[in-house]
Design a protein around this motif. Structure first.
Motif, PDB file in Angstrom:
ATOM      1  N   VAL A 137       5.344  12.868   1.212  1.00  9.50           N
ATOM      2  CA  VAL A 137       5.105  11.609   0.584  1.00  9.50           C
ATOM      3  C   VAL A 137       4.272  11.810  -0.818  1.00  9.50           C
ATOM      4  CG1 VAL A 137       3.544   9.414   0.687  1.00  9.50           C
ATOM      5  CG2 VAL A 137       4.434  10.334   2.761  1.00  9.50           C
ATOM      6  N   ASP A 138       5.361  11.450  -1.864  1.00  9.46           N
ATOM      7  CA  ASP A 138       4.607  11.604  -3.221  1.00  9.46           C
ATOM      8  C   ASP A 138       4.160  10.237  -3.823  1.00  9.46           C
ATOM      9  OD1 ASP A 138       7.116  10.099  -3.514  1.00  9.46           O
ATOM     10  OD2 ASP A 138       7.801  11.493  -5.469  1.00  9.46           O
ATOM     11  N   THR A 139       4.122   9.908  -4.965  1.00  6.50           N
ATOM     12  CA  THR A 139       3.690   8.811  -5.457  1.00  6.50           C
ATOM     13  C   THR A 139       4.688   7.578  -5.376  1.00  6.50           C
ATOM     14  OG1 THR A 139       4.255   9.127  -7.712  1.00  6.50           O
ATOM     15  CG2 THR A 139       1.915   9.732  -7.280  1.00  6.50           C
ATOM     16  N   HIS A 140       6.035   7.864  -5.348  1.00  9.44           N
ATOM     17  CA  HIS A 140       7.172   7.017  -5.089  1.00  9.44           C
ATOM     18  C   HIS A 140       6.973   6.519  -3.799  1.00  9.44           C
ATOM     19  CE1 HIS A 140       8.375   7.573  -9.148  1.00  9.44           C
ATOM     20  NE2 HIS A 140       8.564   8.914  -8.992  1.00  9.44           N
ATOM     21  N   ILE A 141       6.998   7.363  -2.852  1.00 10.87           N
ATOM     22  CA  ILE A 141       7.223   7.082  -1.546  1.00 10.87           C
ATOM     23  C   ILE A 141       5.935   6.248  -0.884  1.00 10.87           C
ATOM     24  CG2 ILE A 141       7.304   7.888   0.767  1.00 10.87           C
ATOM     25  CD1 ILE A 141       8.971  10.284  -0.064  1.00 10.87           C
ATOM     26  N   PHE A 142       4.887   6.666  -1.552  1.00 11.38           N
ATOM     27  CA  PHE A 142       3.585   5.937  -1.202  1.00 11.38           C
ATOM     28  C   PHE A 142       3.732   4.569  -1.499  1.00 11.38           C
ATOM     29  CE2 PHE A 142      -0.840   4.847  -2.119  1.00 11.38           C
ATOM     30  CZ  PHE A 142      -1.401   4.978  -0.855  1.00 11.38           C
ATOM     31  N   ARG A 143       4.041   4.256  -2.887  1.00  8.39           N
ATOM     32  CA  ARG A 143       4.237   3.100  -3.367  1.00  8.39           C
ATOM     33  C   ARG A 143       5.314   2.038  -2.453  1.00  8.39           C
ATOM     34  NH1 ARG A 143       5.451   4.519  -7.938  1.00  8.39           N
ATOM     35  NH2 ARG A 143       7.677   4.431  -7.840  1.00  8.39           N
ATOM     36  N   VAL A 144       6.524   2.726  -2.354  1.00  7.65           N
ATOM     37  CA  VAL A 144       7.431   1.909  -1.536  1.00  7.65           C
ATOM     38  C   VAL A 144       6.911   1.491  -0.110  1.00  7.65           C
ATOM     39  CG1 VAL A 144       9.768   2.221  -0.465  1.00  7.65           C
ATOM     40  CG2 VAL A 144       9.501   2.794  -2.848  1.00  7.65           C
ATOM     41  N   CYS A 145       6.364   2.429   0.549  1.00 10.29           N
ATOM     42  CA  CYS A 145       5.928   2.267   1.818  1.00 10.29           C
ATOM     43  C   CYS A 145       4.905   1.221   1.935  1.00 10.29           C
ATOM     44  CB  CYS A 145       5.375   3.499   2.407  1.00 10.29           C
ATOM     45  SG  CYS A 145       6.792   4.546   2.843  1.00 10.29           S
ATOM     46  N   ASN A 146       4.130   0.974   0.968  1.00 10.67           N
ATOM     47  CA  ASN A 146       3.040   0.100   0.968  1.00 10.67           C
ATOM     48  C   ASN A 146       3.499  -1.212   0.459  1.00 10.67           C
ATOM     49  OD1 ASN A 146       0.015   0.792   1.502  1.00 10.67           O
ATOM     50  ND2 ASN A 146       0.862   2.706   0.425  1.00 10.67           N
ATOM     51  N   ARG A 147       4.302  -1.214  -0.461  1.00 10.97           N
ATOM     52  CA  ARG A 147       4.998  -2.434  -0.928  1.00 10.97           C
ATOM     53  C   ARG A 147       5.534  -3.277  -0.082  1.00 10.97           C
ATOM     54  NH1 ARG A 147       7.173  -1.549  -7.233  1.00 10.97           N
ATOM     55  NH2 ARG A 147       5.357  -1.782  -8.240  1.00 10.97           N
ATOM     56  N   THR A 148       6.570  -2.494   0.693  1.00  7.31           N
ATOM     57  CA  THR A 148       7.779  -2.785   1.656  1.00  7.31           C
ATOM     58  C   THR A 148       6.895  -3.125   2.973  1.00  7.31           C
ATOM     59  OG1 THR A 148       8.286  -0.538   2.427  1.00  7.31           O
ATOM     60  CG2 THR A 148       9.617  -1.566   0.754  1.00  7.31           C
ATOM     61  N   ARG A 149       5.927  -2.776   3.398  1.00 10.31           N
ATOM     62  CA  ARG A 149       4.976  -2.554   4.543  1.00 10.31           C
ATOM     63  C   ARG A 149       5.764  -1.766   5.506  1.00 10.31           C
ATOM     64  NH1 ARG A 149       0.566  -3.179   3.003  1.00 10.31           N
ATOM     65  NH2 ARG A 149      -0.369  -3.815   4.905  1.00 10.31           N
ATOM     66  N   LEU A 150       6.637  -1.008   5.184  1.00  8.48           N
ATOM     67  CA  LEU A 150       7.418   0.075   5.957  1.00  8.48           C
ATOM     68  C   LEU A 150       6.401   0.913   6.533  1.00  8.48           C
ATOM     69  CD1 LEU A 150       9.899   1.484   7.172  1.00  8.48           C
ATOM     70  CD2 LEU A 150       9.955   2.717   5.200  1.00  8.48           C
ATOM     71  N   ALA A 151       5.377   1.447   5.891  1.00 11.81           N
ATOM     72  CA  ALA A 151       4.561   2.549   6.581  1.00 11.81           C
ATOM     73  C   ALA A 151       3.155   2.391   5.594  1.00 11.81           C
ATOM     74  CB  ALA A 151       4.849   3.881   6.835  1.00 11.81           C
TER      75      ALA A 151
END
Length: 220
Positions: A137-151
């Motif tokens: 998990v880098d900054t990109h994945i952290f952002r995507v997972c929180n925005r999408t509510r995936l994780a």
């Protein structure tokens, strides 16, 4: 995000990019490890530019130690924190020679004992080089997972653990690369390109960014 929605989410990312790969250039596992260490707080493109000449001459830990810290700095001085990174790369190369017969270990604990290697770096190497189902998990994945509510999660570790729990087969092996590339090129930090996002309708993030040249909904 419910399981059926998660499957649809990953299915669309997979259809859009069936064979995702790291953008870091390397010729073997050792070079990959070095590139990942150098990529902390730096772009993959910047690392690749610095390592092309380096990797043409240095393919093993022994050659890296022979190059030395000053020699390495001459190659990577365009990369942020290059002094500390050079020190770590030489030290991890020495550790690989002393403790692992010059080979990069396929083991998280052993990787994390190497200088300059943290959990994220270990996860990238385990996934990319050894085919482990890990989630770096880098900054990109952290952002995507929180925005999408995936994780969603407040920390990198929390997001990683939720991703591990939420991601089903057959998506686990490539999930890391799908998410990082999506965050890097579509779900950008400052202006996400929602108008061309293949999972936009599955994502609760608002307001959705309109295409360039158009007004957002509600604007006169």
């Amino acid at each position: 995000m419910k399981r059926a929605r998660i499957v649809e989410f990953y299915s669309r990312l997979a259809a859009d990019n069936p064979h995702p790969e790291t953008e870091l250039e390397s010729g073997n596992v050792f070079q990959l490890l070095v590139a990942v260490v150098l990529s902390a707080q730096a772009t993959d493109a910047g690392v690749n530019k610095a390592t092309r000449r380096l990797f043409a001459d240095v393919t093993t830990p022994e050659q890296m130690v022979a190059l030395g810290e000053d020699g390495l700095k001459a190659h990577i001085r365009t990369i942020g924190l290059f002094n500390t990174k050079a020190k770590n790369v030489i030290a991890l190369s020495e550790a690989l020679i002393a403790d692992h017969c010059g080979q990069v270990p396929n083991d998280r604990a052993a990787l994390e004992k190497l200088p300059g290697v943290g959990r994220k770096t270990a996860n990238v190497v385990l996934n990319t080089a050894f085919g482990a189902e890990t989630f770096a998990v880098d900054t990109h994945i952290f952002r995507v997972c929180n925005r999408t509510r995936l994780a969603p999660g407040k920390t990198v570790l929390a997001v990683e653990l939720k991703l591990d729990k939420a991601t089903p087969q057959p998506f686990r092996l490539h999930a890391h690369h799908w998410l990082i590339l999506h965050g890097r090129y579509v779900c950008k930090a400052r202006r996400p390109e929602c108008w061309r996002c293949v999972v936009a309708d599955l994502c609760p993030f608002e307001p959705k960014t309109p295409p360039p040249g158009t007004r957002a909904a509600g604007q006169a």
